[in-house]
Design a protein around this motif. Structure first.
Motif, PDB file in Angstrom:
ATOM      1  N   GLU A  11       0.790  -1.127   0.071  1.00  0.00           N
ATOM      2  CA  GLU A  11      -0.033   0.014  -0.138  1.00  0.00           C
ATOM      3  C   GLU A  11       0.766   1.405  -0.058  1.00  0.00           C
ATOM      4  O   GLU A  11       0.495   2.098  -0.748  1.00  0.00           O
ATOM      5  CB  GLU A  11      -0.858   0.052   1.172  1.00  0.00           C
ATOM      6  CG  GLU A  11      -1.994  -0.996   1.131  1.00  0.00           C
ATOM      7  CD  GLU A  11      -3.135  -0.757  -0.093  1.00  0.00           C
ATOM      8  OE1 GLU A  11      -3.061   0.336  -0.569  1.00  0.00           O
ATOM      9  OE2 GLU A  11      -3.839  -1.617  -0.380  1.00  0.00           O
ATOM     10  N   THR A  15       1.169   4.021  -3.209  1.00  0.00           N
ATOM     11  CA  THR A  15       0.884   5.481  -2.770  1.00  0.00           C
ATOM     12  C   THR A  15       1.824   6.300  -3.077  1.00  0.00           C
ATOM     13  O   THR A  15       1.716   7.401  -3.768  1.00  0.00           O
ATOM     14  CB  THR A  15       0.862   5.502  -1.165  1.00  0.00           C
ATOM     15  OG1 THR A  15      -0.422   4.705  -0.535  1.00  0.00           O
ATOM     16  CG2 THR A  15       0.289   7.043  -0.920  1.00  0.00           C
ATOM     17  N   TYR A  19      -0.836   9.657  -7.926  1.00  0.00           N
ATOM     18  CA  TYR A  19      -2.418   9.827  -8.331  1.00  0.00           C
ATOM     19  C   TYR A  19      -2.448  10.697  -9.665  1.00  0.00           C
ATOM     20  O   TYR A  19      -2.533  11.885  -9.545  1.00  0.00           O
ATOM     21  CB  TYR A  19      -3.421   9.879  -7.572  1.00  0.00           C
ATOM     22  CG  TYR A  19      -4.831   9.807  -7.780  1.00  0.00           C
ATOM     23  CD1 TYR A  19      -5.344   8.576  -8.012  1.00  0.00           C
ATOM     24  CD2 TYR A  19      -5.667  11.073  -8.093  1.00  0.00           C
ATOM     25  CE1 TYR A  19      -6.581   8.365  -8.140  1.00  0.00           C
ATOM     26  CE2 TYR A  19      -7.001  10.751  -8.454  1.00  0.00           C
ATOM     27  CZ  TYR A  19      -7.438   9.462  -8.621  1.00  0.00           C
ATOM     28  OH  TYR A  19      -8.825   9.336  -9.061  1.00  0.00           O
ATOM     29  N   ALA A 145      -6.312   6.077  -0.767  1.00  0.00           N
ATOM     30  CA  ALA A 145      -7.093   7.186  -0.268  1.00  0.00           C
ATOM     31  C   ALA A 145      -8.095   7.606  -1.437  1.00  0.00           C
ATOM     32  O   ALA A 145      -9.133   8.227  -1.205  1.00  0.00           O
ATOM     33  CB  ALA A 145      -6.281   8.389  -0.215  1.00  0.00           C
ATOM     34  N   LYS A 146      -7.924   6.988  -2.663  1.00  0.00           N
ATOM     35  CA  LYS A 146      -8.929   7.256  -3.697  1.00  0.00           C
ATOM     36  C   LYS A 146      -9.898   5.976  -4.137  1.00  0.00           C
ATOM     37  O   LYS A 146     -10.520   6.339  -5.030  1.00  0.00           O
ATOM     38  CB  LYS A 146      -8.272   7.907  -4.976  1.00  0.00           C
ATOM     39  CG  LYS A 146      -7.188   9.108  -4.708  1.00  0.00           C
ATOM     40  CD  LYS A 146      -8.051  10.291  -4.465  1.00  0.00           C
ATOM     41  CE  LYS A 146      -7.112  11.588  -4.266  1.00  0.00           C
ATOM     42  NZ  LYS A 146      -8.069  12.765  -4.096  1.00  0.00           N
ATOM     43  N   SER A 375     -17.827  10.224   1.580  1.00  0.00           N
ATOM     44  CA  SER A 375     -16.790  10.705   2.375  1.00  0.00           C
ATOM     45  C   SER A 375     -17.227  11.458   3.722  1.00  0.00           C
ATOM     46  O   SER A 375     -16.671  11.621   4.758  1.00  0.00           O
ATOM     47  CB  SER A 375     -15.852  11.874   1.456  1.00  0.00           C
ATOM     48  OG  SER A 375     -15.462  11.257   0.431  1.00  0.00           O
ATOM     49  N   ASP A 490     -15.837   1.820   8.265  1.00  0.00           N
ATOM     50  CA  ASP A 490     -14.500   1.706   7.672  1.00  0.00           C
ATOM     51  C   ASP A 490     -13.257   1.437   8.997  1.00  0.00           C
ATOM     52  O   ASP A 490     -12.210   0.985   8.377  1.00  0.00           O
ATOM     53  CB  ASP A 490     -14.375   3.172   6.986  1.00  0.00           C
ATOM     54  CG  ASP A 490     -15.116   3.356   5.931  1.00  0.00           C
ATOM     55  OD1 ASP A 490     -15.425   2.313   5.373  1.00  0.00           O
ATOM     56  OD2 ASP A 490     -15.278   4.780   5.400  1.00  0.00           O
TER      57      ASP A 490
END
Length: 504
Positions: A11, A15, A19, A145-146, A375, A490
């Motif tokens: 991960e 990252t 992005y 995150a996305k 969100s 979450d």
């Protein structure tokens, strides 16, 4: 010289790729796969009624034709999930789309409803894993995150593609040409041309998928670390526009159980499936599978029969009436078509098709705001709220004789379809990598299996007890929202991932 880091968690390594352009390209590729799958699997919504006059199909035969594609999807989802987990996401996805295109194109030349069903079954069986595998590929190439936002946006593509089918049908179906093909004893006409058009995107998707990267997470899970690093460097270069030598990761590890090599396809498939049916994954499989089943059985049938429902709503036979409920208008439409059988009965009202496009566009726009809502409120609250509000609206559809008020309640009821994407994000996040594609395919298979039942039940109920259909499916939608209380938050999902990483 850039300092390199060893044994970086996957991960963190993903990252560090950033992005940007690559993620946009991957989203575009996966979106094209979804469009190709929608066009081929759900084309029956337009082809079945349009071909009814030429193929002389009864209502029962039309119900079988409409349910056949999802049956094909159900029967092969498990196999595609296994192959994707053991042979790679990209390779299997490209094969799926290629076979889907070939079988779907042949279906356009079917001389009768049985051969049409057989080829549609074959094409849909080939595309059985397309949606799940594209979601898995997209999620495993997107930083955490996305990830949820991007996967949720694919539902927008799904809904818009469904509406686009209606828009394409408007100019194509009314065409009057007819070319006789003696060797097949068929007339090549507008509905057959439309069938070819709906098959074409699958060919483009097969090429696009073949030209992209394999999931780097999958490569690490099958111990192909060098290939995974090469892929991660490639993603970094595309996103940043910098040299791959500037990527700071020299080795990557996956904090999850790795795939075990098992000899024999059946033993291997069993080994890939059993973890989902045993603790600690069993509870996750049952919960997500149940929610998929309840969501699909309640909403998917309405999407399949949406052109028919809207056509009866807009039809001139009841279109001038303003004091009829949606079900009363549908009944009036069916009574009229039973007494007046003519070739034009097999055409679809152009305005009705525009309304179908408009409804799907509205749903697509709502879904674009869903990621922002998630969100703010969290996935769990959004899922529960959407299911309950939609279910209550389904119960209210036939309580009003004001035509457009019924239509508004119906559109709100369909909003629960947006939860399909939300459930998919849970299916992606809640299972570890080594069984993820299998899990997504298996849970989707359960959902689509229930949808096949719902498609046939809804057709029968619309013709005989229409109001009951909305009470039953609206009630199921509410119940699934209440069961959604059991979905992990979450924060709890993060804890589950930490438990998975602690496995030997």
């Amino acid at each position: 010289m850039v300092a390199k880091r060893n044994n970086v968690s996957f991960e963190d390594a993903l990252t560090m790729t950033g992005y940007g352009k690559f993620n946009l390209l991957m989203f575009t590729v996966c979106s094209s796969v979804i469009t190709g799958m929608v066009f081929e699997v759900f084309s029956v919504s337009y082809l079945v009624p349009a071909s009814a006059c030429e193929l002389n199909t009864t209502s029962t035969q039309q119900g079988i034709m409409a349910g056949i594609p999802l049956t094909g999807v159900i029967m092969t989802s498990h196999i595609w999930g296994y192959l994707a987990d053991t042979r790679g996401r990209r390779k299997i996805l490209s094969i799926c789309m290629s076979i889907g295109f070939i079988a779907g194109s042949i279906a356009a030349f079917s001389p009768d409803w049985i051969s049409f069903s057989v080829f549609k079954f074959t094409s849909s069986a080939a595309l059985g894993g397309a949606f799940a595998l594209s979601m898995t590929l997209l999620s495993e190439c997107t930083l955490a995150a996305k990830r949820s936002s991007l996967v949720i946006l694919t539902t927008t593509v799904f809904m818009f593609s469904s509406g686009l089918m209606a828009l394409i049908s408007i100019p194509v179906l009314p065409l009057k040409f007819s070319y006789y093909i003696s060797i097949l004893d068929i007339h090549f006409n507008s509905w057959r041309l439309l069938s070819l058009i709906f098959s074409a995107p699958s060919a483009a998707c097969a090429i696009a998928v073949a030209c992209t990267y394999e999931s780097p997470k999958y490569l690490v899970s099958v111990r192909k670390e060098e290939e995974a690093l090469k892929t991660l460097r490639g993603i970094f270069m595309i996103n940043s526009g910098k040299s791959g030598s500037l990527y700071q990761v020299d080795s990557v590890i996956l904090d999850e159980k790795l795939t075990e090599n098992t000899k024999g396809i059946f033993r291997s498939m069993l080994a890939q499936t059993l973890p989902l049916l045993q603790p600690p994954l069993l509870k996750r499989t049952l919960l997500i599978g149940l929610l998929f089943a309840m969501s699909y059985i309640a909403l998917n049938p309405f999407m399949v029969w949406l052109p028919f429902i809207v056509n009866s709503f807009i039809s001139p036979s009841g279109g001038n009436e303003t004091k009829l409920t949606l079900c009363q208008m549908a009944q009036l439409f069916m009574d009229t078509t039973k007494t007046v059988q003519k070739p034009s009965d097999c055409t679809m009202n152009k305005f009705a098709m525009l309304v179908v496009f408009g409804m799907n566009t509205i749903l697509s726009i709502f879904n674009m705001f869903l990621s922002s809502l998630v969100s703010w409120a969290g996935r769990k609250r959004v899922f529960i709220g959407l299911q309950i509000i939609a279910g209550l609206s389904g119960l209210c559809v036939n309580l009003s004789s004001i035509k457009w008020l019924s239509a508004i309640f119906f559109v709100i009821f369909l909003l629960a379809i947006l939860n399909f994407g939300l459930l998919t994000t849970y299916s992606v996040d809640i299972f570890p990598t080594y069984v993820r594609a299998m899990a997504v395919c298996l849970t989707l298979m359960v959902g689509r299996g229930s949808a096949v039942i719902g498609i046939n039940v809804l057709k029968i109920l619309i013709e005989s007890h229409c109001e009951v259909a909305f009470y039953i499916f609206g009630g199921v939608t509410i119940c699934s929202g209440l069961i959604g209380v059991l979905i992990p938050s979450d924060a709890q999902l993060l804890k589950l991932k930490q438990e998975d990483s602690g496995k030997p």
